[in-house]
Design an enzyme around this catalytic site. Sequence first.
Site, mmCIF file in Angstrom:
data_model
loop_
_atom_site.group_PDB
_atom_site.id
_atom_site.type_symbol
_atom_site.label_atom_id
_atom_site.label_comp_id
_atom_site.label_asym_id
_atom_site.label_seq_id
_atom_site.Cartn_x
_atom_site.Cartn_y
_atom_site.Cartn_z
ATOM 1 N N LYS A 13 0.856 -1.167 0.037
ATOM 2 C CA LYS A 13 0.020 -0.099 -0.033
ATOM 3 C C LYS A 13 0.953 1.180 0.070
ATOM 4 O O LYS A 13 0.400 2.105 -0.731
ATOM 5 C CB LYS A 13 -0.879 0.059 1.533
ATOM 6 C CG LYS A 13 -2.176 -0.802 1.140
ATOM 7 C CD LYS A 13 -3.126 -0.212 2.228
ATOM 8 C CE LYS A 13 -2.592 -0.162 3.798
ATOM 9 N NZ LYS A 13 -2.011 -1.477 4.127
ATOM 10 N N ARG A 88 -10.020 1.797 9.390
ATOM 11 C CA ARG A 88 -9.798 0.299 9.662
ATOM 12 C C ARG A 88 -10.777 -0.478 10.463
ATOM 13 O O ARG A 88 -10.872 -1.631 10.551
ATOM 14 C CB ARG A 88 -8.741 0.320 10.648
ATOM 15 C CG ARG A 88 -7.443 -0.349 9.804
ATOM 16 C CD ARG A 88 -6.251 0.138 10.973
ATOM 17 N NE ARG A 88 -5.084 -0.691 10.846
ATOM 18 C CZ ARG A 88 -3.717 -0.224 10.030
ATOM 19 N NH1 ARG A 88 -3.869 0.885 9.496
ATOM 20 N NH2 ARG A 88 -2.662 -0.756 10.108
ATOM 21 N N ARG A 127 11.169 -7.117 4.999
ATOM 22 C CA ARG A 127 10.975 -5.552 4.874
ATOM 23 C C ARG A 127 12.177 -4.818 5.849
ATOM 24 O O ARG A 127 12.166 -5.457 7.036
ATOM 25 C CB ARG A 127 9.591 -5.081 5.188
ATOM 26 C CG ARG A 127 9.350 -3.537 5.050
ATOM 27 C CD ARG A 127 8.111 -3.164 4.892
ATOM 28 N NE ARG A 127 7.335 -3.094 6.225
ATOM 29 C CZ ARG A 127 5.874 -2.673 6.161
ATOM 30 N NH1 ARG A 127 5.251 -2.358 5.312
ATOM 31 N NH2 ARG A 127 5.516 -2.667 7.502
ATOM 32 N N ARG A 160 10.983 -3.191 11.195
ATOM 33 C CA ARG A 160 10.066 -2.610 12.191
ATOM 34 C C ARG A 160 9.572 -3.445 13.462
ATOM 35 O O ARG A 160 9.425 -4.612 13.196
ATOM 36 C CB ARG A 160 8.762 -2.090 11.414
ATOM 37 C CG ARG A 160 8.542 -0.496 10.984
ATOM 38 C CD ARG A 160 7.458 -0.505 10.019
ATOM 39 N NE ARG A 160 6.133 -0.822 10.408
ATOM 40 C CZ ARG A 160 5.150 -0.675 9.941
ATOM 41 N NH1 ARG A 160 4.998 0.090 8.748
ATOM 42 N NH2 ARG A 160 3.796 -0.903 10.391
ATOM 43 N N ARG A 171 -1.693 -9.019 13.496
ATOM 44 C CA ARG A 171 -2.025 -7.664 12.509
ATOM 45 C C ARG A 171 -2.962 -8.314 11.398
ATOM 46 O O ARG A 171 -4.049 -7.796 11.129
ATOM 47 C CB ARG A 171 -0.889 -6.850 11.888
ATOM 48 C CG ARG A 171 -0.041 -5.956 13.143
ATOM 49 C CD ARG A 171 1.140 -5.704 12.385
ATOM 50 N NE ARG A 171 1.277 -4.882 11.382
ATOM 51 C CZ ARG A 171 2.445 -4.523 10.680
ATOM 52 N NH1 ARG A 171 3.331 -5.221 10.859
ATOM 53 N NH2 ARG A 171 2.111 -3.692 9.746
#
Length: 215
Positions: A13, A88, A127, A160, A171
């Site tokens: 995204k 959300r 990532r 992260r 998540r």
Amino acid sequence: MRLVFMGPPGVGKGTQAKFLESRLGVPHLSTGDLLRVAVKEGTSLGRRAKTFMEEGRLVPDEVIGDLIGERLQRADAGSGFVLDGFPRTVEQVAILDRVLARIGCALDGVFILRASEAEIVRRLTGRRTCPRCGAVFHIESRPPKSAGICDTCGSALVLRPDDTEDVIRERLRVYEEQTLPVAETYRGRGLLREIDGTGDAETVRGQLEAEIVRR
Ligand code: AMP
């Protein structure tokens, strides 16, 4: 153009929202980014949000409502925006409806990027982000020129804290339970456009471009 851009964490995204930002000339507003800045600066909002974020849970709606209400009223959002990571929950859809009614405008569309859970876990555990300038890399598909170092500003890249496998699964669970109903709400309003997020960034970008032109 006023868009909501949805999709599970790690679907790409952020990368595509940056494309939409320059393509449409409107700001990309990510509640995750706004919250990370607040946490880093140690504001009272950041202190309230920190633990929820570390555990992969959603920050309470009233905190997000204040954050986004204030941000959407700034001058740069006057001609449009790409919202990323908000709404959300179905309650946040109602919050957004109220903010939009107050500033006298409506959404033009809601795009949702889709990908399988296995692909998402692969993308997120690989990532690496730059804590200083926010650049994002992937150890396999977009490695930095020098391992562990940001190409843009030379800082050491980090994983992260919420990109560990356990937190990613939490998540994703939260996304399915609380955020997919948001997509259904917008489908019911005739605003939802679904986009396959599994290809490389160029392919996904091409699909987004086609959607924009079609509108
Ligand atoms: P993101 O960068 O969009 O994956 O967001 C990172 C974290 O910030 C999420 O796991 C939540 O803890 C929090 N967050 C971001 N946006 C929202 C939102 N709209 N509502 C509640 N929590 C949020």
